[in-house]
Design a protein around this motif. Structure first.
Motif, PDB file in Angstrom:
ATOM      1  N   ARG A  45     -20.155 -16.287  -7.033  1.00  0.00           N
ATOM      2  CA  ARG A  45     -19.809 -16.114  -8.896  1.00  0.00           C
ATOM      3  C   ARG A  45     -18.601 -15.781  -9.213  1.00  0.00           C
ATOM      4  O   ARG A  45     -18.484 -15.386 -10.158  1.00  0.00           O
ATOM      5  CB  ARG A  45     -21.029 -15.498  -9.668  1.00  0.00           C
ATOM      6  N   GLU A  46     -17.674 -15.021  -8.544  1.00  0.00           N
ATOM      7  CA  GLU A  46     -16.423 -14.336  -8.298  1.00  0.00           C
ATOM      8  C   GLU A  46     -15.658 -15.063  -8.832  1.00  0.00           C
ATOM      9  O   GLU A  46     -14.242 -15.185  -9.630  1.00  0.00           O
ATOM     10  CB  GLU A  46     -16.319 -13.245  -7.496  1.00  0.00           C
ATOM     11  N   THR A  47     -15.549 -16.968  -8.302  1.00  0.00           N
ATOM     12  CA  THR A  47     -14.811 -17.715  -9.302  1.00  0.00           C
ATOM     13  C   THR A  47     -14.942 -18.250 -10.100  1.00  0.00           C
ATOM     14  O   THR A  47     -14.341 -19.398 -10.482  1.00  0.00           O
ATOM     15  CB  THR A  47     -14.209 -18.587  -7.958  1.00  0.00           C
ATOM     16  N   GLY A  48     -16.175 -18.129 -10.489  1.00  0.00           N
ATOM     17  CA  GLY A  48     -16.827 -18.899 -11.933  1.00  0.00           C
ATOM     18  C   GLY A  48     -18.601 -18.759 -11.893  1.00  0.00           C
ATOM     19  O   GLY A  48     -19.081 -18.796 -11.181  1.00  0.00           O
ATOM     20  N   SER A  49     -18.831 -19.012 -12.460  1.00  0.00           N
ATOM     21  CA  SER A  49     -20.397 -19.037 -13.657  1.00  0.00           C
ATOM     22  C   SER A  49     -20.969 -20.168 -12.043  1.00  0.00           C
ATOM     23  O   SER A  49     -20.622 -21.251 -11.861  1.00  0.00           O
ATOM     24  CB  SER A  49     -20.448 -19.438 -14.874  1.00  0.00           C
ATOM     25  N   LEU A  50     -22.247 -20.551 -12.119  1.00  0.00           N
ATOM     26  CA  LEU A  50     -22.585 -20.927 -11.260  1.00  0.00           C
ATOM     27  C   LEU A  50     -24.311 -21.236 -12.648  1.00  0.00           C
ATOM     28  O   LEU A  50     -25.090 -21.028 -12.595  1.00  0.00           O
ATOM     29  CB  LEU A  50     -23.662 -20.719 -10.644  1.00  0.00           C
ATOM     30  N   PRO A  51     -24.438 -22.301 -12.826  1.00  0.00           N
ATOM     31  CA  PRO A  51     -24.781 -23.524 -13.993  1.00  0.00           C
ATOM     32  C   PRO A  51     -26.253 -23.587 -13.173  1.00  0.00           C
ATOM     33  O   PRO A  51     -26.596 -23.218 -12.319  1.00  0.00           O
ATOM     34  CB  PRO A  51     -24.298 -24.888 -13.902  1.00  0.00           C
ATOM     35  N   GLU A  52     -27.320 -23.506 -14.108  1.00  0.00           N
ATOM     36  CA  GLU A  52     -28.617 -23.385 -13.314  1.00  0.00           C
ATOM     37  C   GLU A  52     -29.166 -24.955 -12.907  1.00  0.00           C
ATOM     38  O   GLU A  52     -29.978 -25.117 -12.365  1.00  0.00           O
ATOM     39  CB  GLU A  52     -29.659 -23.658 -15.028  1.00  0.00           C
ATOM     40  N   THR A  53     -27.573 -25.934 -13.177  1.00  0.00           N
ATOM     41  CA  THR A  53     -28.396 -27.468 -12.611  1.00  0.00           C
ATOM     42  C   THR A  53     -27.864 -27.135 -11.398  1.00  0.00           C
ATOM     43  O   THR A  53     -27.664 -28.914 -10.728  1.00  0.00           O
ATOM     44  CB  THR A  53     -27.433 -28.465 -13.599  1.00  0.00           C
ATOM     45  N   GLU A  54     -27.032 -26.024 -10.727  1.00  0.00           N
ATOM     46  CA  GLU A  54     -26.381 -26.510  -9.545  1.00  0.00           C
ATOM     47  C   GLU A  54     -27.217 -25.043  -8.620  1.00  0.00           C
ATOM     48  O   GLU A  54     -27.519 -24.531  -8.977  1.00  0.00           O
ATOM     49  CB  GLU A  54     -25.280 -26.711 -10.041  1.00  0.00           C
ATOM     50  N   ALA A  55     -27.006 -25.656  -7.130  1.00  0.00           N
ATOM     51  CA  ALA A  55     -27.002 -24.441  -6.044  1.00  0.00           C
ATOM     52  C   ALA A  55     -25.631 -24.119  -5.421  1.00  0.00           C
ATOM     53  O   ALA A  55     -24.775 -25.189  -4.904  1.00  0.00           O
ATOM     54  CB  ALA A  55     -28.514 -25.051  -5.713  1.00  0.00           C
ATOM     55  N   VAL A  56     -26.336 -23.410  -4.853  1.00  0.00           N
ATOM     56  CA  VAL A  56     -25.320 -22.570  -3.405  1.00  0.00           C
ATOM     57  C   VAL A  56     -26.193 -23.098  -2.011  1.00  0.00           C
ATOM     58  O   VAL A  56     -27.283 -22.524  -1.710  1.00  0.00           O
ATOM     59  CB  VAL A  56     -24.550 -21.626  -3.739  1.00  0.00           C
ATOM     60  N   VAL A  57     -26.030 -23.709  -1.431  1.00  0.00           N
ATOM     61  CA  VAL A  57     -26.252 -24.267  -0.305  1.00  0.00           C
ATOM     62  C   VAL A  57     -25.673 -23.650   1.281  1.00  0.00           C
ATOM     63  O   VAL A  57     -23.970 -23.990   0.906  1.00  0.00           O
ATOM     64  CB  VAL A  57     -26.794 -25.672   0.031  1.00  0.00           C
ATOM     65  N   ARG A  58     -25.885 -23.657   2.062  1.00  0.00           N
ATOM     66  CA  ARG A  58     -25.274 -23.137   3.198  1.00  0.00           C
ATOM     67  C   ARG A  58     -25.230 -24.329   4.200  1.00  0.00           C
ATOM     68  O   ARG A  58     -26.678 -24.730   4.953  1.00  0.00           O
ATOM     69  CB  ARG A  58     -25.368 -21.815   3.598  1.00  0.00           C
ATOM     70  N   VAL A  59     -24.477 -24.321   4.882  1.00  0.00           N
ATOM     71  CA  VAL A  59     -24.175 -25.531   6.705  1.00  0.00           C
ATOM     72  C   VAL A  59     -23.725 -25.366   7.274  1.00  0.00           C
ATOM     73  O   VAL A  59     -22.412 -24.606   7.064  1.00  0.00           O
ATOM     74  CB  VAL A  59     -23.945 -26.887   5.829  1.00  0.00           C
ATOM     75  N   PRO A  60     -23.832 -25.362   8.827  1.00  0.00           N
ATOM     76  CA  PRO A  60     -23.387 -24.640   9.728  1.00  0.00           C
ATOM     77  C   PRO A  60     -21.984 -25.192  10.133  1.00  0.00           C
ATOM     78  O   PRO A  60     -22.085 -26.775   9.572  1.00  0.00           O
ATOM     79  CB  PRO A  60     -24.560 -24.302  10.659  1.00  0.00           C
ATOM     80  N   ILE A  61     -20.666 -24.397  10.032  1.00  0.00           N
ATOM     81  CA  ILE A  61     -20.089 -25.312  10.636  1.00  0.00           C
ATOM     82  C   ILE A  61     -19.752 -26.157  11.897  1.00  0.00           C
ATOM     83  O   ILE A  61     -19.231 -27.429  11.340  1.00  0.00           O
ATOM     84  CB  ILE A  61     -18.731 -24.339  11.132  1.00  0.00           C
ATOM     85  N   ARG A  62     -20.680 -26.261  12.407  1.00  0.00           N
ATOM     86  CA  ARG A  62     -20.805 -27.412  13.693  1.00  0.00           C
ATOM     87  C   ARG A  62     -22.099 -28.881  12.779  1.00  0.00           C
ATOM     88  O   ARG A  62     -21.276 -29.811  13.232  1.00  0.00           O
ATOM     89  CB  ARG A  62     -22.093 -27.343  14.379  1.00  0.00           C
ATOM     90  N   MET A  63     -22.100 -28.707  11.087  1.00  0.00           N
ATOM     91  CA  MET A  63     -21.779 -30.107  10.939  1.00  0.00           C
ATOM     92  C   MET A  63     -20.746 -30.664   9.934  1.00  0.00           C
ATOM     93  O   MET A  63     -20.981 -31.891   9.314  1.00  0.00           O
ATOM     94  CB  MET A  63     -22.554 -29.707   9.561  1.00  0.00           C
ATOM     95  N   VAL A  64     -19.692 -30.008  10.762  1.00  0.00           N
ATOM     96  CA  VAL A  64     -18.550 -30.789  10.053  1.00  0.00           C
ATOM     97  C   VAL A  64     -18.783 -31.885  10.487  1.00  0.00           C
ATOM     98  O   VAL A  64     -17.812 -33.368   9.526  1.00  0.00           O
ATOM     99  CB  VAL A  64     -17.241 -30.129  10.360  1.00  0.00           C
ATOM    100  N   PRO A  65     -18.539 -32.854  11.765  1.00  0.00           N
ATOM    101  CA  PRO A  65     -18.780 -33.752  11.862  1.00  0.00           C
ATOM    102  C   PRO A  65     -19.675 -34.943  10.969  1.00  0.00           C
ATOM    103  O   PRO A  65     -19.021 -36.037  10.597  1.00  0.00           O
ATOM    104  CB  PRO A  65     -18.904 -33.325  13.454  1.00  0.00           C
ATOM    105  N   ALA A  66     -20.943 -34.112  11.053  1.00  0.00           N
ATOM    106  CA  ALA A  66     -21.526 -35.459   9.382  1.00  0.00           C
ATOM    107  C   ALA A  66     -20.607 -35.399   8.250  1.00  0.00           C
ATOM    108  O   ALA A  66     -21.010 -36.105   7.645  1.00  0.00           O
ATOM    109  CB  ALA A  66     -22.793 -34.402  10.267  1.00  0.00           C
TER     110      ALA A  66
END
Length: 80
Positions: A45-66
């Motif tokens: 959120r330091e770079t902008g708001s997070l609307p209710e219609t959006e989400a932040v998810v994490r994926v591992p770096i090993r997923m870069v090929p995918a």
């Protein structure tokens, strides 16, 4: 064909794990990942708001090929 499966996280048991797809009808890359915790949400959120219609998810770096493969599939389908 609407939703094309790309890959699951190779380091998991195949269930409840980060996954990527390409939705060629909606022209989107779809990502399943781990929910972000409050500390990460606060930093995002330091770079902008997070609307209710959006989400932040994490994926591992090993997923870069995918993720690259999903981008390549979208490009071959003419999704821009």
């Amino acid at each position: 064909m609407a939703l094309r499966f790309i890959a699951k996280d190779p380091n998991t048991n195949g269930t409840q794990c980060p996954t990527t797809w390409v939705d060629d009808e909606a022209e989107e890359i779809v990502v399943q990942g781990w929910k972000a915790g409050e500390a990460l949400l606060t930093r995002c959120r330091e770079t902008g708001s997070l609307p209710e219609t959006e989400a932040v998810v994490r994926v591992p770096i090993r997923m870069v090929p995918a993720l690259r493969e999903a981008c390549d599939v979208a490009e071959r389908l003419g999704i821009r």
